[in-house]
Design a protein around this motif. Structure first.
Motif, PDB file in Angstrom:
ATOM      1  N   ASN A   1       3.059   3.055   3.086  1.00 50.94           N
ATOM      2  CA  ASN A   1       4.461   3.460   2.939  1.00 50.94           C
ATOM      3  C   ASN A   1       4.652   4.940   3.277  1.00 50.94           C
ATOM      4  N   LEU A   2       3.702   5.770   2.852  1.00 51.67           N
ATOM      5  CA  LEU A   2       3.810   7.201   3.145  1.00 51.67           C
ATOM      6  C   LEU A   2       3.764   7.454   4.651  1.00 51.67           C
TER       7      LEU A   2
ATOM      8  N   ASP B   1       6.628  16.437   2.795  1.00 52.05           N
ATOM      9  CA  ASP B   1       7.020  15.115   2.297  1.00 52.05           C
ATOM     10  C   ASP B   1       8.349  15.185   1.548  1.00 52.05           C
TER      11      ASP B   1
ATOM     12  N   SER C   1       0.850  -1.195   0.000  1.00 54.27           N
ATOM     13  CA  SER C   1       0.000   0.000   0.000  1.00 54.27           C
ATOM     14  C   SER C   1       0.889   1.251   0.000  1.00 54.27           C
ATOM     15  N   SER C   2       0.693   2.108  -1.001  1.00 57.35           N
ATOM     16  CA  SER C   2       1.464   3.349  -1.047  1.00 57.35           C
ATOM     17  C   SER C   2       1.100   4.266   0.128  1.00 57.35           C
ATOM     18  N   ARG C   3      -0.142   4.195   0.582  1.00 61.15           N
ATOM     19  CA  ARG C   3      -0.576   5.009   1.723  1.00 61.15           C
ATOM     20  C   ARG C   3       0.144   4.571   2.997  1.00 61.15           C
TER      21      ARG C   3
ATOM     22  N   LYS D   1       2.936  18.751   0.762  1.00 59.93           N
ATOM     23  CA  LYS D   1       3.861  18.386  -0.314  1.00 59.93           C
ATOM     24  C   LYS D   1       5.288  18.802   0.036  1.00 59.93           C
TER      25      LYS D   1
ATOM     26  N   LYS E   1       5.113   1.555  -4.145  1.00 56.09           N
ATOM     27  CA  LYS E   1       4.307   0.354  -3.958  1.00 56.09           C
ATOM     28  C   LYS E   1       5.041  -0.750  -3.211  1.00 56.09           C
TER      29      LYS E   1
ATOM     30  N   HIS F   1      12.664   6.383  -6.632  1.00 58.36           N
ATOM     31  CA  HIS F   1      11.482   7.191  -6.887  1.00 58.36           C
ATOM     32  C   HIS F   1      11.792   8.653  -6.585  1.00 58.36           C
TER      33      HIS F   1
ATOM     34  N   ASP G   1       6.414  10.657  -5.261  1.00 57.25           N
ATOM     35  CA  ASP G   1       5.895   9.526  -6.029  1.00 57.25           C
ATOM     36  C   ASP G   1       5.283   8.481  -5.108  1.00 57.25           C
ATOM     37  N   SER G   2       4.331   7.747  -5.641  1.00 52.43           N
ATOM     38  CA  SER G   2       3.741   6.638  -4.895  1.00 52.43           C
ATOM     39  C   SER G   2       4.703   5.462  -4.911  1.00 52.43           C
TER      40      SER G   2
END
Length: 463
Positions: free
Chosen positions: A104-105, A133, A100-102, A130, A180, A173, A177-178
C-alpha cells in the motif's frame, strides 16, 4: 533595377544574402529538433509519470521517467486494470480483507512524480522519507476532495475515481500509519514524448545548467575540469603532430629524395586505424594522459605530412626558377621563397587537421582510464540520460567551430593578400628578393674602380 537570382553558377552571393543563409544553416537544424520534440505528431513514445507494479513479479517494473512505445501503453494499462479488478473482487467478498502495508505504501508513493511536477512538494519534504510520505498523504486528500488539480499532467477520470476510492480508506488513518486494507493501483499515465535518445531542448538546457553549476557527487571532477582535460588531449596531440609533421611535409614537397623516402610508408601507415594502437600506447605510456595524447598524434600526423607535402608541391615553380636565376641557394629558396609562398595554404591545412584531431578525442579518452568529457558522455549514455549527453556533444562542436572561425579571422590579419578583393597581390620570389642585395654584386661593386665624374658645364648666360 533587376535583382540577381539566388542560384548563379560560380558566382558569389551578396554579403546580405550570404549572412542570412549562414544564419539559416544553424536555425534549420534547431527548428527540426524542436519540431520533433514539441509536436505530438512526431512523438512515438510516452514518458511515464504514473506507474504501477506488474502482475508478474519477474517482469521488469517501470519507474517515473521511463519511456514506452505508444502501442505498448494500452496493454500495460489493461494489465493494471486486471490487478485492480482482483483487488475489488477481494474487497467485495470480504470487506475486512487484509493486505500488505508495504505494498500500500508503494501505491501511495506512485503519486510522487505528479506532486513534484505540480510543485506540491517543498525542499523540506524531500529531506526525509517521513516528511515525504506526509506530503504525499496530503496530496492524495487534496486531489480526492477537489482542492487541487494536476496542471502538469491532467489525470484521467479513471485515476481520479481511483484516488477518491483509495482516499476513503486512507482518510481513516493518520499520515504515516500502516494501512492494511488493500488499495487500488493508479492506472499508468504519461506524456507524449520523443524517444529517449532525442530529448527536448528545454530538458537539455536544464540538465546542462545542473551539470555545470552543481557540485558533482562521489568526488567526480567538475565539468570545467573535464573540459580542460579534453582540451589538453586534443591540442597536446595536435601540437606534437605539427612540430614533427610540418617540417617533414615541407621537405617531402620540396625535395624528391625526402618524398620517395617518407611518403610511401606514410601513405601506407595512414590506413592503419589509430585505435588499434591503443593497447600498445597504454603499455608504453601508462593509463593516464600520455597514451591519449599519443593516439591523437598518431591519428593526425600521417595526414599532416601528406597534406603539407602536397601543398608545398602546388607552389608555382616559376617562382623558384626566378629566385634561382637571381642566385638563391637552397637555404635561401626555403626561407625566402618556399616558406613564405606556402604559409597561407599550410595555415588552412592546419585548420582542417585541427578538426581531424577533435574527431579522435572520444576514442583517445576511452583508452586506459576514462577521462574528460568522453567519460561523462559514456557514463550518462549507459544510464540513458541523453539530456545530459546532448549538451556536452554540442559544447564540443561549439568549441571546435569557434576555434576554427577564430583562426580564420586571424588568417585575414596574418595573410591579408589572400583575402584582398579584386586582383590579389600574392607573394612571389621577386618580392622577397628585390630588396635583398646579392653578395656577389656587392663584392663586384667594391672591386670596380671608381668612375670619374665629369662636371656638368653651367648654362651660358643669356645675352
Amino acid at each position: 533595377m533587376t535583382r540577381e537570382p539566388w542560384l548563379m553558377v560560380r558566382r558569389e552571393l551578396s554579403s546580405h544574402r550570404a549572412r542570412w543563409i549562414m544564419i539559416g544553416s544553424f536555425l534549420l537544424p534547431i527548428a527540426i529538433w524542436c519540431a520533433f520534440a514539441y509536436i505530438p505528431f512526431f512523438h512515438g513514445d510516452y514518458k511515464l509519470l504514473i506507474t504501477a507494479e506488474r502482475a508478474d513479479p519477474a517482469m521488469a517494473n517501470f519507474v517515473a521517467g521511463d519511456r514506452v512505445a505508444k502501442d505498448y501503453l494500452p496493454g500495460y494499462a489493461e494489465e493494471v486494470r486486471g490487478i485492480n479488478a482482483s483487488i475489488a473482487a477481494q474487497l467485495e467478498a470480504d470487506p475486512a480483507a487484509i493486505g500488505s502495508s508495504r505494498t500500500n505504501l508503494k501505491r501511495i508513493r506512485r503519486i510522487e512524480p505528479i506532486a513534484d511536477a505540480n510543485g506540491w512538494l517543498t525542499a523540506e519534504d524531500e529531506e526525509s522519507t517521513k516528511a515525504m510520505d506526509k506530503a504525499l498523504y496530503v496530496a492524495w486528500g487534496n486531489l480526492a476532495e477537489g482542492r487541487v488539480t494536476s496542471e502538469a499532467m491532467p489525470l484521467s477520470d479513471e485515476n481520479l475515481d481511483i484516488i477518491r476510492k483509495n482516499w476513503e480508506v486512507m482518510s481513516k488513518h493518520a499520515p504515516g500509519d500502516s494501512i492494511k486494507t488493500p488499495l487500488l493501483n493508479l492506472i499508468p499515465q504519461g506524456l507524449s514524448a520523443t524517444p529517449v535518445f532525442l530529448p527536448a531542448p528545454h530538458e537539455c538546457i536544464s540538465a546542462a545548467w545542473d551539470d555545470f553549476t552543481a557540485e558533482p557527487a562521489n568526488n567526480q571532477p567538475y565539468m570545467y575540469e573535464r573540459l580542460l582535460g579534453s582540451l589538453k588531449v586534443v591540442f597536446g596531440g595536435f601540437l606534437m603532430a605539427a612540430i614533427i609533421g610540418m617540417p617533414i611535409g615541407v621537405l617531402c614537397g620540396s625535395y624528391d629524395l625526402f618524398s620517395k623516402m617518407v611518403e610511401p610508408f606514410t601513405d601506407f601507415f595512414r590506413y592503419m586505424p589509430a585505435p588499434t594502437f591503443s593497447l600498445l600506447l597504454v603499455a608504453a605510456f601508462g593509463v593516464e594522459g600520455a597514451p591519449k595524447i599519443a593516439l591523437v598524434f598518431i591519428g593526425t600526423v600521417p595526414h599532416m605530412i601528406l597534406m603539407i607535402a602536397n601543398t608545398t608541391r602546388l607552389l608555382d615553380r616559376n617562382l623558384i626558377e626566378a629566385a634561382q636565376t637571381l642566385g638563391a641557394d637552397r637555404g635561401t629558396l626555403m626561407s625566402r621563397v618556399i616558406m613564405p609562398g606556402i604559409i597561407p595554404n599550410v595555415y588552412t591545412d592546419l585548420r582542417v587537421l585541427l578538426g581531424w584531431a577533435w574527431t579522435w578525442l572520444v576514442i583517445a579518452e576511452l583508452i586506459g582510464t576514462k577521462t574528460g568529457l568522453t567519460a561523462f558522455i559514456d557514463t550518462q549514455g549507459d544510464r540513458r540520460n541523453f539530456d545530459r549527453v546532448f549538451p556536452v556533444i554540442i559544447m564540443i562542436g561549439v568549441i571546435g567551430f569557434t576555434t576554427d572561425q577564430s583562426l580564420q579571422a586571424l588568417a585575414r590579419v596574418l595573410f591579408p593578400w589572400e583575402y584582398t578583393q579584386g586582383k590579389k597581390s600574392r607573394l612571389s620570389a621577386l618580392a622577397f628578393w628585390r630588396n635583398r642585395p646579392s653578395k656577389p654584386r656587392e663584392e663586384a661593386a667594391a672591386a670596380a674602380p671608381a668612375t670619374p665624374t665629369t662636371p656638368t658645364p653651367a648654362p651660358a648666360a643669356a645675352s
